[in-house]
Design an enzyme around this catalytic site. Structure first.
Site, short mmCIF file in Angstrom:
data_model
loop_
_atom_site.label_atom_id
_atom_site.label_comp_id
_atom_site.label_asym_id
_atom_site.label_seq_id
_atom_site.Cartn_x
_atom_site.Cartn_y
_atom_site.Cartn_z
N ASP A 112 -2.55 -2.01 9.78
CA ASP A 112 -2.66 -1.99 8.31
C ASP A 112 -3.21 -3.30 7.74
OD1 ASP A 112 -1.60 0.57 8.22
OD2 ASP A 112 0.43 -0.09 7.75
N LYS A 145 0.84 -1.21 0.00
CA LYS A 145 0.00 0.00 0.00
C LYS A 145 0.87 1.25 0.00
CE LYS A 145 1.00 1.27 4.38
NZ LYS A 145 1.80 2.41 4.74
P1 ATP Z 1 4.32 -0.86 9.14
O1 ATP Z 1 3.23 -1.78 8.65
O2 ATP Z 1 4.61 -0.96 10.61
O3 ATP Z 1 4.25 0.53 8.56
P2 ATP Z 1 6.33 -1.39 7.21
O4 ATP Z 1 5.40 -1.50 6.08
O5 ATP Z 1 7.28 -0.23 7.18
O6 ATP Z 1 5.62 -1.44 8.58
P3 ATP Z 1 6.93 -4.21 7.33
O7 ATP Z 1 7.53 -4.71 6.06
O8 ATP Z 1 5.52 -4.57 7.61
O9 ATP Z 1 7.20 -2.66 7.38
O10 ATP Z 1 7.90 -4.71 8.52
C1 ATP Z 1 8.05 -4.11 9.77
C2 ATP Z 1 8.75 -5.08 10.73
O11 ATP Z 1 7.85 -6.13 11.04
C3 ATP Z 1 9.97 -5.79 10.14
O12 ATP Z 1 11.14 -5.08 10.37
C4 ATP Z 1 9.97 -7.15 10.85
O13 ATP Z 1 10.76 -7.13 12.01
C5 ATP Z 1 8.52 -7.37 11.30
N1 ATP Z 1 7.80 -8.44 10.55
C6 ATP Z 1 7.05 -9.43 11.08
N2 ATP Z 1 6.51 -10.21 10.13
C7 ATP Z 1 6.92 -9.73 8.96
C8 ATP Z 1 6.69 -10.11 7.60
N3 ATP Z 1 5.93 -11.16 7.26
N4 ATP Z 1 7.27 -9.35 6.64
C9 ATP Z 1 8.01 -8.26 6.96
N5 ATP Z 1 8.29 -7.89 8.21
C10 ATP Z 1 7.75 -8.59 9.21
#
Ligand code: ATP
Length: 322
Positions: free
Chosen positions: A158, A25
Site C-alpha cells: 500500500d 486510504k
Molecule cells: P495493512 O497496510 O497491512 O492493511 P493496516 O492498514 O490494517 O495494514 P497498519 O496501521 O499499517 O494497518 O499496521 C499494521 C501493523 O504494522 C501494525 O500492527 C504494526 O505492528 C506494524 N507497523 C509497522 N510500522 C507501523 C507504523 N508506522 N504504523 C502502524 N503500524 C506499523
C-alpha cells in the site's frame, strides 16, 4: 521532478526539521484474486485517499532513532501495537532510502499518528511514504517521484498509493497503480472499532472460506469498472451500490460484531457502508459534508465504535508541510 520542488521547502526555521504528512486510504472496491506462487493475492482494487493524516518529522541526528506519538503508540489510544524500533516501517523506509542514495542513515524520526493502527486504513504505509518524502528533503537525495515509488513498493503493497494519493486503480499486490480522474469530493464517516485486525489473518480466513466452497473465487479486473464510473459521475446512491470488498466476509467471520457496526451505519443514514480493507474500520458514505457531520454525530452515540471521524477524499498523497 524532485519531490522537494513538488512539495515546497518543508523546512521549519531554526532546528532543521522537515515535516511531511500522508493520508489514510479506503478501498472503495477490493477484489481479491487467487493466491499467487509468491504468497500474495492478485488484487483489483480502487484506492481513495481520505483526509485523515499521520505526520512524520525528521531532524538531523547521529544514527537512527524513532519516537511514536498518538494512535497505537505505547501511551496513546488504540492497542499500543506500533513498534518504535526497526520493525516500524518508517525505520525501514529510512534505511532503504539511505542505501538507495548512498548516504548515511542518520536522523531522528518522529511519527504523530492520527490513523489508527491495524485498522485497514494503511496507517503504517502512510508513515513510510511520509518518511520517504521527508528524508529525501532532509538528506538532499533529490529522488524523483519514480525513484520514491520504486522504494515504496519494496516497503509494502500500500506504500506506493500512500505516496500517490488521490484515486487510483491498483493491480498486482496493489502496488501497480493507475491514477483515476476524480471529478468530485466524497464525504465519509470512518467508524473505528476497538481492536485491530491482522491483515494476514483476514486473507487466511478468505482462503479458508474459498477452499471450503463457502465463498466464490476471486473477481477479475473488469470488476472495478462500476465503482470507477460511480466515483466520477455520482450520485452517492450509485457509488453506494458499487462499494465492494472481498475481505469483508472473512473480516465479519473473525469479528462478528462488525455486522452490528455496518448496520449501525446504514441505520444512521449512510447511503452505503463497507469494511475498509482488512478492517475493522467501517467506512460509511454520506450524501455531502453536512450529511457526514450528522452521520458522525449519530454514530458517535451508537456505542459501537471507539472513534468516529468525518473525512473526505480524494486528497493528495505524501507531501512536505510547512
Ligand atoms: P495493512 O497496510 O497491512 O492493511 P493496516 O492498514 O490494517 O495494514 P497498519 O496501521 O499499517 O494497518 O499496521 C499494521 C501493523 O504494522 C501494525 O500492527 C504494526 O505492528 C506494524 N507497523 C509497522 N510500522 C507501523 C507504523 N508506522 N504504523 C502502524 N503500524 C506499523
Amino acid at each position: 521532478m524532485s519531490n522537494a520542488t513538488a512539495g515546497g521547502p518543508g523546512r521549519l526555521a531554526g532546528n532543521g526539521a522537515v515535516v511531511a504528512r500522508a493520508p489514510a486510504k479506503i478501498n472503495v472496491h477490493l477484489g481479491v484474486g487467487p493466491l499467487r506462487a509468491d504468497g500474495f493475492h492478485e488484487l483489483h482494487t480502487v484506492f481513495l485517499a481520505v483526509s485523515l493524516f499521520d505526520t512524520v518529522t525528521v531532524r538531523p541526528a547521529e544514527g537512527l532513532s524513532l519516537a511514536v506519538r498518538g494512535e497505537g503508540s505505547a501511551a496513546g489510544p488504540g492497542a499500543g501495537s506500533v513498534p518504535s524500533d526497526r520493525r516500524n516501517l518508517v525505520w525501514q523506509a529510512a534505511e532503504l532510502l539511505a542505501r538507495h542514495a548512498g548516504v548515511e542513515a542518520a536522523a531522528h524520526l518522529e511519527i504523530d499518528k492520527s490513523i489508527p493502527a491495524a485498522a485497514g486504513l494503511a496507517g503504517g504505509s502512510a508513515d513510510a511514504a511520509a518518511a520517504l518524502v521527508a528524508l529525501d528533503a532532509l538528506w538532499g537525495t533529490r529522488a524523483t517521484r519514480g525513484d520514491l515509488a520504486g522504494l515504496a513498493a519494496q516497503l509494502g503493497s500500500d506504500v506506493p498509493f500512500s505516496l500517490l494519493g488521490g484515486v487510483a486503480l491498483g493491480n498486482g499486490r496493489g502496488e501497480r497503480l493507475s491514477p483515476v480522474l476524480a471529478r468530485r469530493r466524497w464525504d465519509w464517516v470512518l467508524g473505528i472499532a476497538g481492536e485491530g485486525l491482522s491483515t494476514p489473518a483476514v486473507y487466511a480466513e478468505l482462503d479458508a472460506l474459498r477452499a471450503a466452497g463457502t465463498l466464490p473465487d476471486g473477481t477479475d479486473a473488469a470488476s472495478t469498472e462500476p465503482v470507477i464510473a460511480a466515483l466520477n459521475a455520482g450520485p452517492p446512491a450509485a457509488l453506494a451500490a458499487a462499494l465492494d470488498n472481498d475481505l469483508q466476509a472473512p473480516a465479519l467471520r473473525l469479528r462478528p460484531e462488525l455486522r452490528r457496526a455496518l448496520r449501525a451505519a446504514t441505520d444512521a443514514g449512510a447511503g452505503g457502508a463497507l469494511v475498509s480493507g482488512s478492517g475493522p474500520t467501517v467506512a460509511a458514505l454520506a450524501e455531502d459534508e453536512d450529511g457526514a457531520v450528522r452521520l458522525a454525530a449519530e454514530l458517535a452515540g451508537a456505542g459501537v465504535f471507539r472513534t468516529v471521524r468525518a473525512v473526505h477524499g480524494p486528497v493528495p498523497g505524501a507531501r512536505l508541510v510547512g
